[in-house]
Scaffold this motif. Structure first.
Motif, short mmCIF file in Angstrom:
data_model
loop_
_atom_site.label_atom_id
_atom_site.label_comp_id
_atom_site.label_asym_id
_atom_site.label_seq_id
_atom_site.Cartn_x
_atom_site.Cartn_y
_atom_site.Cartn_z
N CYS A 138 45.30 48.25 56.04
CA CYS A 138 43.90 47.84 56.21
C CYS A 138 43.11 48.01 54.92
CB CYS A 138 43.26 48.64 57.34
SG CYS A 138 43.86 48.20 58.98
N HIS A 139 43.39 49.09 54.19
CA HIS A 139 42.71 49.29 52.91
C HIS A 139 43.06 48.17 51.93
CE1 HIS A 139 40.96 51.46 49.51
NE2 HIS A 139 42.05 51.14 48.83
N ALA A 140 44.34 47.81 51.87
CA ALA A 140 44.76 46.75 50.97
C ALA A 140 44.15 45.41 51.37
CB ALA A 140 46.29 46.65 50.96
N GLN A 141 44.08 45.16 52.68
CA GLN A 141 43.46 43.91 53.15
C GLN A 141 41.99 43.87 52.76
OE1 GLN A 141 43.64 43.35 57.37
NE2 GLN A 141 42.31 41.58 57.35
N ARG A 142 41.30 44.99 52.93
CA ARG A 142 39.88 45.03 52.56
C ARG A 142 39.70 44.82 51.06
NH1 ARG A 142 35.41 47.64 51.13
NH2 ARG A 142 33.62 47.48 52.53
N GLU A 143 40.59 45.38 50.24
CA GLU A 143 40.50 45.18 48.80
C GLU A 143 40.74 43.73 48.43
OE1 GLU A 143 39.77 47.46 46.27
OE2 GLU A 143 39.05 48.59 48.01
N ARG A 144 41.72 43.09 49.10
CA ARG A 144 41.98 41.67 48.83
C ARG A 144 40.79 40.81 49.20
NH1 ARG A 144 47.13 42.94 50.92
NH2 ARG A 144 46.51 42.11 52.96
N GLU A 145 40.17 41.13 50.34
CA GLU A 145 38.99 40.35 50.75
C GLU A 145 37.84 40.54 49.75
OE1 GLU A 145 38.20 41.70 54.66
OE2 GLU A 145 39.78 40.49 55.60
N ALA A 146 37.69 41.77 49.25
CA ALA A 146 36.63 42.02 48.27
C ALA A 146 36.91 41.27 46.97
CB ALA A 146 36.52 43.53 48.00
N GLN A 147 38.18 41.25 46.55
CA GLN A 147 38.53 40.51 45.35
C GLN A 147 38.33 39.02 45.53
OE1 GLN A 147 42.55 41.65 44.36
NE2 GLN A 147 41.97 43.70 43.69
N SER A 148 38.69 38.51 46.72
CA SER A 148 38.50 37.09 46.98
C SER A 148 37.01 36.74 46.98
CB SER A 148 39.12 36.72 48.33
OG SER A 148 40.51 36.93 48.32
N ALA A 149 36.19 37.61 47.57
CA ALA A 149 34.75 37.36 47.56
C ALA A 149 34.20 37.38 46.14
CB ALA A 149 34.03 38.40 48.42
N ALA A 150 34.66 38.35 45.33
CA ALA A 150 34.21 38.41 43.94
C ALA A 150 34.67 37.18 43.16
CB ALA A 150 34.75 39.68 43.28
N LEU A 151 35.89 36.71 43.48
CA LEU A 151 36.40 35.52 42.80
C LEU A 151 35.58 34.29 43.16
CD1 LEU A 151 38.50 34.12 41.06
CD2 LEU A 151 39.99 33.98 43.06
N ARG A 152 35.23 34.17 44.44
CA ARG A 152 34.40 33.04 44.84
C ARG A 152 33.04 33.08 44.14
NH1 ARG A 152 36.81 34.12 49.91
NH2 ARG A 152 35.04 35.41 50.54
N LEU A 153 32.47 34.28 44.05
CA LEU A 153 31.19 34.41 43.35
C LEU A 153 31.34 34.05 41.87
CD1 LEU A 153 29.77 37.71 44.89
CD2 LEU A 153 28.99 35.39 45.31
N SER A 154 32.47 34.46 41.28
CA SER A 154 32.69 34.13 39.87
C SER A 154 32.83 32.63 39.67
CB SER A 154 33.95 34.84 39.37
OG SER A 154 33.82 36.24 39.45
N GLN A 155 33.54 31.97 40.60
CA GLN A 155 33.67 30.52 40.49
C GLN A 155 32.32 29.83 40.62
OE1 GLN A 155 36.97 30.41 43.54
NE2 GLN A 155 37.70 28.84 42.16
N GLU A 156 31.52 30.29 41.58
CA GLU A 156 30.19 29.69 41.72
C GLU A 156 29.33 29.96 40.49
OE1 GLU A 156 29.21 27.67 44.02
OE2 GLU A 156 31.14 27.82 45.04
N GLU A 157 29.50 31.15 39.90
CA GLU A 157 28.75 31.46 38.69
C GLU A 157 29.18 30.57 37.53
OE1 GLU A 157 25.86 33.55 36.46
OE2 GLU A 157 26.22 33.25 38.59
N VAL A 158 30.49 30.32 37.44
CA VAL A 158 30.97 29.42 36.39
C VAL A 158 30.37 28.03 36.56
CG1 VAL A 158 33.01 28.18 35.55
CG2 VAL A 158 33.12 30.64 35.92
N ARG A 159 30.36 27.53 37.80
CA ARG A 159 29.77 26.20 38.04
C ARG A 159 28.27 26.21 37.75
NH1 ARG A 159 33.20 26.53 42.85
NH2 ARG A 159 35.06 25.28 42.51
N ARG A 160 27.59 27.30 38.14
CA ARG A 160 26.15 27.36 37.91
C ARG A 160 25.85 27.39 36.42
NH1 ARG A 160 22.18 30.56 36.62
NH2 ARG A 160 23.61 32.25 36.13
N ILE A 161 26.59 28.21 35.67
CA ILE A 161 26.36 28.28 34.23
C ILE A 161 26.65 26.95 33.57
CG2 ILE A 161 27.20 29.35 32.10
CD1 ILE A 161 27.62 31.92 33.68
#
Length: 354
Positions: A138-161
């Motif tokens: 469960c800890h690993a799953q939560r970490e993966r979800e957090a990384q995926s969320a951060a990655l999505r935010l990074s992608q949106e930030e790249v598009r915004r920039i």
């Protein structure tokens, strides 16, 4: 997931199931009334945890298991629930492990107090293995979800920039290219109007100069528009590079500077996004190659990875990609032998003006 995990409550009734299957009374203590009462207490705690996970709710489940040990030897089921719930909390792994070990030690002591048998060590070992494995999962799953969320935010930030930078560039281009040109056109037109009355030849020359300046301005505007459109594909390429590097997938790009119509540019950009997502999720690749070029009156986009292959058009978003390309009169070819990666070749016809 929350509903599926409730199925593990059946372990509380193992003595009853054994008696029903074998036809013989169970040799381990089991009080079905106390067990039902414990479930009535457990369910509100469990459902509340999924609404708002906190450590005290996980401890309440663990303490419920400790309280039930005297009436049901399989009360360790609640302890396993409690330790797994700890794995879903937003805390560091070592803090979760410390709390889990405290729960297990308390359970072992109380279990031995009520049932001092030689099986205590075996029961505790099995309980600890299952509980800690669930906690880590469960800890690993939560970490993966957090990384995926951060990655999505990074992608949106790249598009915004990229969008902000492109707007700034468009503003500069319009000011630099058209500001001076339109001023010249205004001056030349005013001069031609003044000369029209007494020197038609000179006025005609000035109007020809206005036409020449206007053609040059049109050429510059078309060049600027080409850059604007190419930025859409460039932004998707930058986003794809960020996405794949998170999975240690190297992206190799060979993009020709082409003047593409907006609908073709958009279709290629969306296809690039979909293909990058497929590679990240399914390909198990180490490298992804992207190549864009123009030949025989068409634009070609080739996407190739060195992953497991075996992809099918009917899945992973490829069907929608093909429909998008064919809607514009293009073609999509795919070659994906198992174990040899996947190659996509998109071809879209260009208008004669392009």
């Amino acid at each position: 997931m929350a509903l599926a995990m409730l199925g593990y409550l059946l372990f509380l009734f193992v003595p009853l199931l054994w008696q029903w299957i074998s036809g013989r009374p169970s040799t381990v203590p089991f009080d079905w009334r106390a067990t039902l009462v414990s479930i009535a207490v457990f369910l509100p705690l469990y459902l509340r945890f999924w609404q708002r996970p906190t450590a005290w709710l996980a401890w309440a489940m663990g303490l419920l298991g400790l309280a039930l040990v005297h009436w049901n030897v399989y009360a360790n089921t609640y302890l396993i629930y409690a330790v797994i719930m700890l794995g879903l909390l937003p805390a560091r792994l070592h803090r979760k492990l410390i709390q889990a070990l405290l729960m297990l030690l308390l359970y072992g002591g109380i279990f031995y107090l009520f049932w001092p048998r030689t099986e205590v060590l075996l029961v505790m070992l099995i309980t600890a293995l299952i509980a800690l494995a669930g906690l880590y999962g469960c800890h690993a799953q939560r970490e993966r979800e957090a990384q995926s969320a951060a990655l999505r935010l990074s992608q949106e930030e790249v598009r915004r920039i990229a969008a902000v930078a492109e707007r700034e560039r468009i503003g500069r281009d319009l000011h630099d290219l058209l500001g001076h040109t339109l001023s010249m056109v205004a001056l030349k037109a005013e001069l031609a109007s003044r000369l029209a009355g007494h020197d038609r030849v000179a006025a005609g020359q000035e109007m020809q100069e206005v036409a020449r300046i206007a053609r040059e301005a049109l050429k510059e505007v078309r060049s600027a528009v080409t850059g604007i459109r190419s930025a859409v594909l460039a932004a998707e390429l930058a986003s794809a590079r960020l996405l794949l590097e998170m999975q240690d997938i190297h992206l190799v790009a060979e993009i020709a500077p082409l003047a593409l119509p907006s609908e073709i540019e958009s279709a290629l950009a969306l296809s690039l996004r979909e293909a990058a997502t497929n590679v990240q999720r399914h390909a198990a690749a180490r490298q992804w190659q992207v190549r864009l070029w123009q030949a025989d009156g068409a634009v070609h986009l080739q996407l190739r990875d060195d992953g497991r292959g075996g992809a099918r058009i009917s899945g992973t978003g490829l069907a929608g990609m093909r429909e998008r390309i064919e809607r514009l009169g293009g073609q999509m070819q795919m070659d994906s032998p198992k174990g040899a990666g996947t190659r996509l070749h998109l071809q879209l016809p260009l208008p004669e003006a392009a």
